[in-house]
Write a protein that holds these residues in place. Structure first.
Motif, PDB file in Angstrom:
ATOM      1  N   UNK A  92       0.878  -1.175   0.000  1.00  0.00           N
ATOM      2  CA  UNK A  92       0.000   0.000   0.000  1.00  0.00           C
ATOM      3  C   UNK A  92       0.911   1.220   0.000  1.00  0.00           C
ATOM      4  N   UNK A  93       0.861   2.014  -1.066  1.00  0.00           N
ATOM      5  CA  UNK A  93       1.795   3.135  -1.226  1.00  0.00           C
ATOM      6  C   UNK A  93       1.103   4.476  -1.033  1.00  0.00           C
ATOM      7  N   UNK A  94       1.884   5.447  -0.558  1.00  0.00           N
ATOM      8  CA  UNK A  94       1.419   6.817  -0.344  1.00  0.00           C
ATOM      9  C   UNK A  94       2.436   7.783  -0.924  1.00  0.00           C
ATOM     10  N   UNK A  95       1.927   8.872  -1.445  1.00  0.00           N
ATOM     11  CA  UNK A  95       2.752   9.960  -1.946  1.00  0.00           C
ATOM     12  C   UNK A  95       2.661  11.113  -0.959  1.00  0.00           C
ATOM     13  N   UNK A  96       3.809  11.719  -0.637  1.00  0.00           N
ATOM     14  CA  UNK A  96       3.798  12.853   0.270  1.00  0.00           C
ATOM     15  C   UNK A  96       4.902  13.842  -0.041  1.00  0.00           C
ATOM     16  N   UNK A  97       4.669  15.077   0.391  1.00  0.00           N
ATOM     17  CA  UNK A  97       5.651  16.151   0.216  1.00  0.00           C
ATOM     18  C   UNK A  97       6.423  16.362   1.511  1.00  0.00           C
ATOM     19  N   UNK A  98       7.737  16.477   1.385  1.00  0.00           N
ATOM     20  CA  UNK A  98       8.621  16.707   2.513  1.00  0.00           C
ATOM     21  C   UNK A  98       8.648  18.192   2.809  1.00  0.00           C
ATOM     22  N   UNK A  99       8.313  18.564   4.045  1.00  0.00           N
ATOM     23  CA  UNK A  99       8.278  19.974   4.449  1.00  0.00           C
ATOM     24  C   UNK A  99       9.554  20.420   5.159  1.00  0.00           C
ATOM     25  N   UNK A 100      10.489  19.484   5.368  1.00  0.00           N
ATOM     26  CA  UNK A 100      11.720  19.819   6.071  1.00  0.00           C
ATOM     27  C   UNK A 100      12.888  19.976   5.125  1.00  0.00           C
ATOM     28  N   UNK A 101      14.087  19.884   5.703  1.00  0.00           N
ATOM     29  CA  UNK A 101      15.294  19.884   4.885  1.00  0.00           C
ATOM     30  C   UNK A 101      16.122  18.659   5.259  1.00  0.00           C
ATOM     31  N   UNK A 102      17.219  18.460   4.559  1.00  0.00           N
ATOM     32  CA  UNK A 102      18.001  17.234   4.743  1.00  0.00           C
ATOM     33  C   UNK A 102      18.552  17.077   6.161  1.00  0.00           C
ATOM     34  N   UNK A 103      18.635  18.138   6.934  1.00  0.00           N
ATOM     35  CA  UNK A 103      19.108  18.031   8.312  1.00  0.00           C
ATOM     36  C   UNK A 103      18.171  17.165   9.162  1.00  0.00           C
TER      37      UNK A 103
END
Length: 161
Positions: free
Chosen positions: A104-115
């Motif tokens: 079961x897959x989900x798509x999401x946007x990352x609101x942070x940074x690589x830290x």
């Protein structure tokens, strides 16, 4: 012992396609020596009684250190996707209990940074390294028996990215 994969169930699994502000997708390089050189998106088993959405966010956090507060979930895949293990792995992976996974897959946007990324957030760690890649590159990075799933995910999620 002869094991007939057709008699085995699929292991329930949830996965997460995490996209950054540059429209690139997070992939981690597996630590497992047999999977060295292959990259995959965060994913893993669904615990008994756990819903797929919760499992996908849990796996994302365990494997990347990225908590749900740093993610906007965009959409689930329209249906679960499955893959079969190669015959030589069926009796060895997951103690021979499964023929592959139903994911079961989900798509999401990352609101942070690589830290915010911590590949050692969970013991044992799953990934040795990570990178952000173009969505279209995903099928070529994954271990071959999972390519069908990744191809389907790119086709379905690309318009939403």
């Amino acid at each position: 012992m002869d094991l007939d994969p057709a008699t085995l169930p699929y292991r329930p699994c949830a996965g997460f396609m995490l996209v950054n502000s540059e429209r690139r997708v997070f992939v981690g390089e597996r630590i497992n020596p047999k999977a060295h050189g292959y990259w995959q998106m965060p994913q893993g088993g669904i615990d008994p009684g756990e819903d797929p959405h919760t499992a996908a966010l849990r796996e994302l956090e365990e494997e990347t250190g990225i908590g749900p507060e740093l993610v906007d979930v965009v959409a689930p895949a329209s249906e679960p996707l499955h893959y079969d293990l190669p015959l030589d792995l069926v009796g060895n992976v997951w103690k021979g209990k499964y023929r592959g996974q139903i994911q079961h897959w989900y798509l999401g946007r990352f609101k942070g940074d690589d830290a915010a990324i911590n590949l050692e957030a969970h013991d044992p760690a799953e990934f040795r390294a990570y990178q952000w890649v173009e969505p279209e590159a995903l099928p070529d990075l994954i271990i071959p028996f999972k390519r069908g799933v990744y191809t389907a995910l790119v086709k379905q999620f690309l318009p939403l990215i």
